[in-house]
Structures are given as structure tokens and as C-alpha cells.
Design an enzyme around this catalytic site. Sequence first.
Site: not given
Lengths: 312, 312
Positions: B15-16, B207, B209, B240, B249
Site C-alpha cells: 500500500r504505502d 510506523h 520512515h 518521501c 519507509n
Amino acid sequence: MNIPASVEVIEVGMRDGLQMEYQFIDTGTKVELINGLMAAGVRHIEATSFVSPRAVPQLADAAEVLAGAHRPAGSRFAVLAPNLKGVERAIAAKADEIVVFLSCSESHNEKNLNRSIDRSLEDISAIAQRVKDVDIIKKGAIACAFGCPFEGDIDLDTLMRIAGNFHALGFRALTLGDTTGMATPRLVTRTVLALRDAFPEMKLTLHFHNTRGIGLVNVVAGLNAGIDSYESSLGGLGGCPFAPGASGNICTEDLVYLLNEMGIQTGIDLGKLIDVASRMESILGRSLPGQVMKAGPRLRLHGYEDAACAMG
Amino acid sequence: MNIPASVEVIEVGMRDGLQMEYQFIDTGTKVELINGLMAAGVRHIEATSFVSPRAVPQLADAAEVLAGAHRPAGSRFAVLAPNLKGVERAIAAKADEIVVFLSCSESHNEKNLNRSIDRSLEDISAIAQRVKDVDIIKKGAIACAFGCPFEGDIDLDTLMRIAGNFHALGFRALTLGDTTGMATPRLVTRTVLALRDAFPEMKLTLHFHNTRGIGLVNVVAGLNAGIDSYESSLGGLGGCPFAPGASGNICTEDLVYLLNEMGIQTGIDLGKLIDVASRMESILGRSLPGQVMKAGPRLRLHGYEDAACAMG
């Protein structure tokens, strides 16, 4: 927890980083980079290596680099000195510190230095004898201190024996090199505690690679064990010969950023450091692994109008 | 220190990570990747997003992905659901969990969701009402929980107010999103302690990064605060939007490697995970930021004969 209030960041990019660059970087450019590092507040640097110019042509100008660089009061210019001949050249070039090294893995030492650990220890004994009355700091460095790419886990007894040898020869500074990025937080804690217990007056420096992505996690393990001296490389320059495409040394700007954010003093100006790292990128003509040089410090804000967000 | 013995690793790359890929990846390939993750032992995955297909064409096949994937017993397939329409689609597609999100920065929420925080909280209230009697797990996610690229430091009171809102609506799972990599160990500790103090029964997920290179350091700060749930992305997929060239991530293989080496259980087979990450690289046709996928686990040894050493 016994986290130090200030930390010494030793820049090794000019040696450990550049030695892997095949394209020769001229002496004036090297000097410019070192002067930039000094202007950013770096005070301890492994500036070059008095290795055979045939083995590492990139560092053939070691003496000229030391002679040309601005060396502010309080700075410490260390050089790698792989043998007695290198030591003579380092003394003649007025290095502040020589770094003498071997590996704690027989197979890695054989591959890297073409001799056994015992033979390397004899060489180091001869070096210690040579510099006994010379005003130069002696530092030992143990490669593969957290693992060997050929042998796997290394024997703590071997590491302790080598450290004891340095100690008996009058060395009071020792770097543990994570040559191929095999350190883990548990290994760091175990190794540091054992060494400090046996040699409490030995100043320890940790040299981590980010080969498996956890270089800065290992720094935090070192900080928690009270270690206040770390080696790192500008932009993360320097790869790992065993893992094509993987990172080598941890990145100085990322390390300084982390230390800043943990409230630990380094004396280094992060903005100026990033400028030197960017200059290194433009000299080499490629992107380096450092992250903070790409993203900027956390409070360097972005304009609202022209920003695009990913959903979520 | 209260480090958990086991940790839940939630894979968000599908997803991300994928939402930033412009080249459409066909549904069968997505399903193959998810099945590979399941075979590696991943049990909690953010598999897709029921976002508008116009906004994110890459995830237009959300329902087909959920229908096609192997969903072993005990697995939890989460989906992002940005609005009531997405929630309806998620329910119809039999997602196990919906993730409902907003930002704790007004300017980021406005940019990302085109509405104020208060308006988002009203939307979330309507979603909570809709799923009240539906057998689906409700998870909240707060973006920019450790800083905003427009506003800088965020206000802990705002974060607490939003968390309190989720709590009052019956949410018992909450992810803190470090959307642009602004988390630091001290912010992690402060934020986690404040939230746990106020909402002890809320299950927290972190979560992070790796935008500034310290993503895994922040994980360790979370572990030290007792947090046992982390989101990460296969290969470190996902950038990013505010820092071209910087990482997004944290990487799942690097995270699992670290947890393994810290003696923390994840139930995930690192070798199989690396295989799936390599497959993702070959699908995308480019190198991903993950380090362990390049270097291998630390005891994957190298042949002596053909190895080359850098001096030192």
C-alpha cells in the site's frame, strides 16, 4: 544507562572512503575537503594512509595532504600506517596519530595483510619500539571485531588477546572495526563490556559499517555502554567489498544528526557538514548513501504551496 | 528496559510503497507478492487502499487483490479506507481491518485530505457509526505524529486530542505515522509514554520512515518503551515526497534482521522475505534501499579464494 554527554566523531572518509575510489582526486581537492571538515568543527580525522602507493594509488599523496591541510589547534590528524615504512613516512609528515591495525580473524588477516595474526603482532611490536620516544599518539585498530566474512563469528578470546597485546605495548587507544557490517547490538554490548573490564584505561572507539542497515543502531548500543568515540564517513562514502551495492561506513552527517537529536554534543555544525558532503558528491559525480544530506535536518521546513502529498 | 520478547511486523509495502509507483503492476503480480509474504510468515499486512482509483490508479484493483490473495488462518489483511465510500468497499471486499487516518498537523491534513482536522474527526465519527456492528477491526492512524514538513514540531496536545477521539469512538488500535521521517528517539519515548499513560488499553503501532537514516534507531526507542508492533515496507519501497532521493519507509528485511539479532521473535523467515524483496526489485526494475537484501544475513559467509579486501 550511562549515555555520554558529548561524543568524539572521527571522520574517516578521506581514508576509508577514498581508498575505494579508483578515479584519482587531486591533492588540492582533498585538502579543500579536509579544510571544509575542519571549518565544520571536525577535530579528529583519519586523513590518509601511508600505505604503499602501488597498493592504493588514490592515497599516494598522503604527505602532501598532511602538509597542505589546515590543522587548527586542538585538531588530531590520524593516519593509517600498515607497516614500519608507513610509520616512518607518517612521522616525517608530522601526523598527530598513527593507526596500526590487524584483523582478529586469521583468514581475513591473511587476505588483507598476507600474514598470520602472530606475525602481525610481531610487526606491531617493532612499530611500538620504533615510536617509543616519538611524540605521536599510538592507536590500535582491530578489523573484523564483530565478525569475519569468511569465518563468521569471531572468537572473543582472540580479540582479547590482541587487545592485551596492544595494551602491553603501551597503546591506550583502540578502535574496534566492524569491517563488513556484522556488528549487532548484543555483540557490541558484550565486546565493549569485556574490553573495558580487562583494560579500563584503554580508550575505545567504535567503527561501524551500515552494510546491513543497523550501523546507527549499533552506535546507540555503544552509547548505552558509555562509549564516546565513533568513526564515520562523510556522506557514507566507502562500500563493502563483500556486498556489491551495499553501504559501507556509517554516514557522518546522519550520525551527527542522531547525536544532536539525542542531546549529545559533538562540536560539529550539521549544516556546514552537509555542505562538505554535497561537495564530495559533486566531486565524485554520484549520489552517496547519506540520508540527512538529501532530506535536510528535521526542522528545515517545506513550502506549502508547491508540495505534493502521497495519500496517507 | 522492557523490551518485548516478540514483535508484530506489519508489511505496508503493497500500500504505502506501491501507491508511489506510477507504472501499474498487474493484479496477479500483486497477489503473487502477497502470497510470497504470507509464505515467509508475514501475518499482518496493509494489503491495499480503498482510495479513489482516480487519485491512486495503482490501487484501483484493491478488491481483486483481496479476493485473489491467499489469506491463511490467523492472517490479518488491513486496508486503508480514507472515507465512508472506501469503508463500504473494504467491507464488501472482506478486509479484516480498516485503517482510518488523519494528520495531526492542520496544514498537512489540509494538503493531504483537503479538510481541517475537526472535519476529519467528524468523518471518522461517521465511519465508526457505520462499522459499529460490522465484524471488522478498526484502526486509527495519525500522520505526521512526530513532526510536519510544513509546521515543524507538532503539538502533543493535538496528538492526544486526536487519540482521545479515536478512543472515544471505540478504536483500540492506533498507528503513529512518521510520515516524513521526523521522529527521533526522544520524541518516540515522550509520545509513547504520554499515549500509554492516557489510553493504556490502546494497542500502539509505530510506523517510521528512514528519511534521515535513523528509522531503525527509532524502532529501538520504541522497543525500549515496550512497543511490540511496527510497520515497514518490503525492500524499503516508498519514498518521501518532500525529499527527492531520500528513503521512505523503513525496510522490512532490515527490521526483521535487527529483531532476529536482538533475540526478538517475529515468526518471519528472513531468507524467504529477502526472496520476495528481490522479486519486487526485479518487478520494478530498479534497486531498492534495503541493505540486508544486498549483503545477506551476517553469517552468510563468503568464499575465501575469490574475495578482495580493501586495505584496513
